[in-house]
Motif scaffolding. Sequence first.
Motif, short mmCIF file in Angstrom:
data_model
loop_
_atom_site.label_atom_id
_atom_site.label_comp_id
_atom_site.label_asym_id
_atom_site.label_seq_id
_atom_site.Cartn_x
_atom_site.Cartn_y
_atom_site.Cartn_z
N GLY A 259 0.83 -1.20 0.00
CA GLY A 259 0.00 0.00 0.00
C GLY A 259 0.87 1.26 0.00
O GLY A 259 0.63 2.22 -0.75
N VAL A 260 1.92 1.23 0.82
CA VAL A 260 2.84 2.38 0.87
C VAL A 260 3.57 2.52 -0.47
O VAL A 260 3.79 3.62 -0.97
N GLU A 261 3.91 1.37 -1.06
CA GLU A 261 4.61 1.39 -2.35
C GLU A 261 3.76 2.05 -3.45
O GLU A 261 4.29 2.68 -4.35
N ILE A 262 2.44 1.89 -3.35
CA ILE A 262 1.55 2.55 -4.33
C ILE A 262 1.77 4.07 -4.21
O ILE A 262 1.94 4.77 -5.20
N PHE A 263 1.79 4.56 -2.98
CA PHE A 263 1.97 6.00 -2.78
C PHE A 263 3.38 6.45 -3.13
O PHE A 263 3.58 7.58 -3.59
N TYR B 178 9.45 -3.34 -3.39
CA TYR B 178 8.65 -4.18 -2.51
C TYR B 178 9.16 -5.63 -2.52
O TYR B 178 9.28 -6.26 -1.47
N ASP B 179 9.49 -6.13 -3.74
CA ASP B 179 9.99 -7.50 -3.85
C ASP B 179 11.34 -7.65 -3.15
O ASP B 179 11.62 -8.67 -2.52
N VAL B 180 12.17 -6.61 -3.28
CA VAL B 180 13.50 -6.67 -2.67
C VAL B 180 13.36 -6.67 -1.14
O VAL B 180 14.03 -7.45 -0.45
N TYR B 181 12.49 -5.80 -0.60
CA TYR B 181 12.29 -5.77 0.85
C TYR B 181 11.83 -7.13 1.35
O TYR B 181 12.26 -7.60 2.40
#
Lengths: 80, 245
Positions: free
Chosen positions: A38-42, B221-224
């Motif tokens: 969700g944060v990644e979307i922002f 995100y995938d890396v995290y």
Amino acid sequence: MLEQEIKTLVAKVIKKPEADIDPNANLFTELGVDSLLGVEIFAALDKKYGLDVPEEKLKNVNSLNDIIALVKELLAKKKQ
Amino acid sequence: MTDLDTSGYWRKRLALDDPLPSDILKKYRSLYRFFRPIFFAIMNLLFGFYCKEKVYGIDNLPKPPYIMAANHASSLDFVAVAWAMGKRKEELYPIATKLFYDFGFARFWMKVAANVVRIDTVEDFFPALRAAAQILRAGKAVYIHPEGMRSNNARILPFRPGVGVLAVETGVPLVPVYIGNSWKVLPPGSIFPFPYPLSVTFGKPIEMGPYIEQKKTEQAYDVYKNVAEELRRRVISLQEELQAR
């Protein structure tokens, strides 16, 4: 069109076909988005539109339509 | 570089480019730290003689800053690790959720044992990450339980990916730690510890360089998540190595 652009970006971040994203569906409970994604979307919106989304706003966003409304609000503020 | 490279956003959220307040560590320095030598002398009896705690891999500890991540099965886990580290325990700043910290009796003992950092993991994800990042930037080590809750048994729960964000964006190494048998020594609801053999195993640090490189071509995100999964695998390996001893 802004709505379509945002939908394309969200679909890319959450790795789902655009057609599978109902604009009113809850991203977290219905589309399997976790809080970090969700944060990644922002983070992606921040990069694309140069928005600095206030942290407290993130808590009130649950669907694609919420995201579109928030982006429009922030872009309008940015223009002022 | 991927168009989903979100480092800029995370750097802002973690305040990595903001000036570091000079008194940042003082903020967490416990008023009760004067009791700490007495507390650990008592713990010496508990861990050293009563539970015969074994310590493995202490030479694997890098110089701070680093993130130490351990499995979580009992409320005595941090103290067992701190005891195992001897004098180096002072470089550790454990992150504690408000759920426990705000419970007066627990708070007193936490502050005696360590320079603890109170966070709210549910509502204040960003302030929690910022606090941890500031401690790392001040040259100290952050101690966390990436499972986010106690397993209360030997099972290691999934690790939350927030640990990956913190490690990749600050670039500090992650030290995997396996604490063995703490759930038998002090199970939930127990006040008096049982004399089971306890162990703390420090694994080799996981360097963030390869993951920082990976982030140039893959979604952050995938890396995290990869970092959190690799960390969990390393902790499970330490558990298996211990069982094979």
